[in-house]
Structures are given as structure tokens and as C-alpha cells.
Design a protein around this motif. Structure first.
Motif, short mmCIF file in Angstrom:
data_model
loop_
_atom_site.label_atom_id
_atom_site.label_comp_id
_atom_site.label_asym_id
_atom_site.label_seq_id
_atom_site.Cartn_x
_atom_site.Cartn_y
_atom_site.Cartn_z
N VAL A 17 0.85 -1.19 0.00
CA VAL A 17 0.00 0.00 0.00
C VAL A 17 0.88 1.24 0.00
O VAL A 17 2.08 1.18 0.26
N ARG A 19 0.53 5.86 -1.00
CA ARG A 19 -0.18 6.86 -1.81
C ARG A 19 0.16 6.63 -3.27
O ARG A 19 1.12 5.92 -3.59
N LEU A 69 -4.09 4.46 -2.06
CA LEU A 69 -5.11 5.08 -1.22
C LEU A 69 -5.03 6.60 -1.39
O LEU A 69 -3.95 7.18 -1.36
N ASN A 81 -10.67 2.90 -3.29
CA ASN A 81 -10.30 2.90 -1.88
C ASN A 81 -10.92 1.70 -1.15
O ASN A 81 -10.30 1.09 -0.28
N PHE A 96 4.10 -1.08 3.49
CA PHE A 96 3.72 0.33 3.34
C PHE A 96 4.85 1.06 2.61
O PHE A 96 5.92 1.26 3.16
N ILE A 111 -2.69 7.25 5.44
CA ILE A 111 -2.57 5.80 5.32
C ILE A 111 -2.08 5.20 6.63
O ILE A 111 -2.55 4.14 7.06
N GLU A 114 -4.96 4.78 8.85
CA GLU A 114 -5.79 3.65 8.41
C GLU A 114 -5.17 2.33 8.87
O GLU A 114 -5.87 1.43 9.34
#
Length: 308
Positions: A17, A19, A69, A81, A96, A111, A114
Motif C-alpha cells: 500500500v 499513496r 489510497l 479505496n 507500506f 494511510i 488507516e
């Protein structure tokens, strides 16, 4: 399905994950060792969860590549999303991605929050990966790693460069260290479980995105209409007829894709066909058509027809 009942063998799912444009697709391809996810200099390129599979003697890592995201502005953005959040609940470890050539920003903080919420409800190891390490010097990379450490509570932090191959093996080993004991989930020679039609559509979209305006990545959808063997071909020289529709939202966008005298579309077709032939291992006749689906990103019915 290959059986590896050894108690020392681990297998499971990982999700990258970050941006948009954080290097997730490039890292997926580097980990798998071949192209299974499209890449582009344009953000928000990924639309589908493409699984790449890395198999070693001691573990099998199934990578799920998701859209970045982001704060959604359309119904499509909301659905993308939702895809990410649903995926995060089903994997064994999360990677990440935080690009080293960009400072930690609001998108990364969003993120991180989240991920913290997900870990509260259901424990998931999270590995922070400082991607694009080749784009900065050692001092800037060190500062970035400190900023990542301060951003959240991570199980591991690893810098890497997917384009140069630096520490990609280390990223793989760290992700695999968090997988459960399990036999192989896929045969060792399989690198993705995506159907050919999905991969072909992604390759066409990647070719269409190169060198066009920023507005197009969000407005472009690709649907493979048919894949049929050409009749009457010699057995040793088969040919596949592949018919593909490229959808945009406005006539001005259609003109951009087609180009002056059809020059742009021919270039897209040539580049996509080369990639598709490499994927399928045989010659392909690619029949491309550009169509308008007005405001499809905001229309639930059209979104469903286009596979979202």
C-alpha cells in the motif's frame, strides 16, 4: 497445486500500500522477477488487484498490488479505496511504500492512521518500505528512515530501489518472515493468477498512458472484447486476434489517444502488441478501438460494465 508439507515452509499473502505513485507496481514486478503489474509515471495507474507470486525453497509470497489510497473525488475513487481496505483485511502482512525522494506528507499520514486502525481490530504485521532509495543521497535516505520510524509502529523498516535492484531480496525475505506456516498455494512456475484478458487490458492501458496529459489516467478504461485464434493458420505459426476497446469520457480525450492521422493510436498499438506477444508467447493481431463513455467514473451502471 504443489505440496510442501514441511513445517519449515511458509506461504501467504502480502499487500503493498501507499499513496499513488509510491512505487508499488514497480516493486511488485521486481520482487516477482517479471512484469505482472503495469507501471506508469502517472499516479493512480493501478485499477485491479494484480497478484504476483514469488516462490523460493523456503517460502511462497503472493503479492496483491492495489490502487493507491487517496482522497476520492469520484465514485470510481471511492470504489478503488474500498478495494484497498477490503484487501488489507485478507492478507498476512502489509508493506507500506514511502518513496525516499518525497517527504512524508498528509497522504502518508492518512494511510498510517488507516493501518493503525486495522491493526487494532485485527493484528497485521506492517513493514515500512522506503522505495526509490536510488534517487537520494545517504544523508537524505537516513532522514527519511527516521521520519518513517516516527510516523508509526512498524514491525520492520527496509529501504530499497526496485529499478536498480537494491535490497529487493531483503524486502522479499522480510515480508516472507511474517507469513504463516503453509504449503505452497500455487505451483512454483506460476507468476500471476490474473486471467490473460485482464493482463492484456492492463498492458494496453499502460501503453495508452505513456506521454499523455495528466487528465487521462483517471478517464481511461480498457475492455478486452475477444481473444480468438485466427482460423486457417499453420500449426507452427498460430496468430491470435485480440479485439480491445479503449474508453474515454470526452471527445477531446479521444482525439488525444488517436493523435494526428491516427499516429498516436498506432504507436499505442505497436507498444501494447509487443508486450502482449511477450506475455502470451505467440504472435498477436491487436484490433484497437477508442470509444466515448460519457462521465463513466461517476456513473454506477457504466462503472459496473467496465469492471469496477
Amino acid at each position: 497445486m504443489s505440496e510442501k508439507p514441511s513445517e519449515d515452509y511458509h506461504a501467504g499473502f502480502a499487500c503493498l500500500v501507499g499513496r499513488p505513485n509510491a512505487g508499488k507496481s514497480t516493486l511488485t514486478n521486481a520482487l516477482v522477477g517479471q512484469k505482472v503489474a503495469i507501471t506508469s509515471s502517472k499516479p493512480q495507474t493501478t485499477r485491479h488487484t494484480v497478484r504476483g507470486i514469488l516462490t523460493t525453497d523456503h517460502a511462497q509470497l503472493v503479492l496483491v498490488d492495489t490502487p493507491g489510497l487517496h482522497k476520492p473525488r469520484t465514485l470510481l475513487g471511492q470504489r478503488l479505496n474500498d478495494v484497498v481496505r477490503e484487501t488489507l483485511l485478507d492478507v498476512d502482512v502489509i508493506g507500506f511504500c514511502l518513496p525516499a525522494d518525497q517527504r512524508i506528507g498528509p497522504g502518508d499520514t492518512f494511510i498510517a492512521r488507516e493501518l493503525a486502525e486495522i491493526r487494532q481490530g485485527r493484528r497485521r504485521p506492517v513493514v515500512a518500505i522506503a522505495t526509490k532509495s536510488d534517487r537520494v543521497d545517504k544523508d537524505r535516505l537516513a532522514q527519511h528512515l527516521v521520519a518513517i520510524d516516527q510516523l508509526g509502529d512498524w514491525d520492520d523498516i527496509v529501504p530499497c530501489s526496485a529499478t536498480r535492484g537494491d535490497q529487493v531480496d531483503t524486502v522479499a525475505e522480510v515480508l516472507m518472515s511474517h507469513l504463516p506456516v503453509s504449503p505452497q498455494l500455487y505451483p512454483a512456475d506460476v507468476h500471476t493468477d490474473e486471467p490473460d484478458a485482464v493482463m492484456i487490458a492492463e498492458l494496453v492501458r499502460e501503453a495508452a498512458l505513456e506521454g499523455v496529459r495528466d487528465e487521462l489516467p483517471h478517464s481511461l478504461a480498457v475492455v478486452v472484447e475477444e481473444i480468438t485464434p485466427r482460423e486457417g493458420r499453420p500449426a507452427d505459426k498460430p496468430l491470435l486476434d485480440v479485439r480491445v476497446n479503449v474508453f474515454v469520457e470526452r471527445s477531446s480525450q479521444k482525439a488525444i489517444i488517436i493523435g494526428r492521422g491516427g499516429s498516436r493510436l498506432r504507436e499505442v498499438g505497436t507498444n501494447a502488441r509487443t508486450a502482449i506477444e511477450e506475455l502470451l508467447g505467440q504472435r498477436v493481431y491487436l484490433d484497437l478501438h477508442v470509444k466515448i463513455a460519457k462521465d463513466w467514473q461517476r456513473d454506477p451502471n457504466q462503472l459496473s460494465k467496465l469492471g469496477f
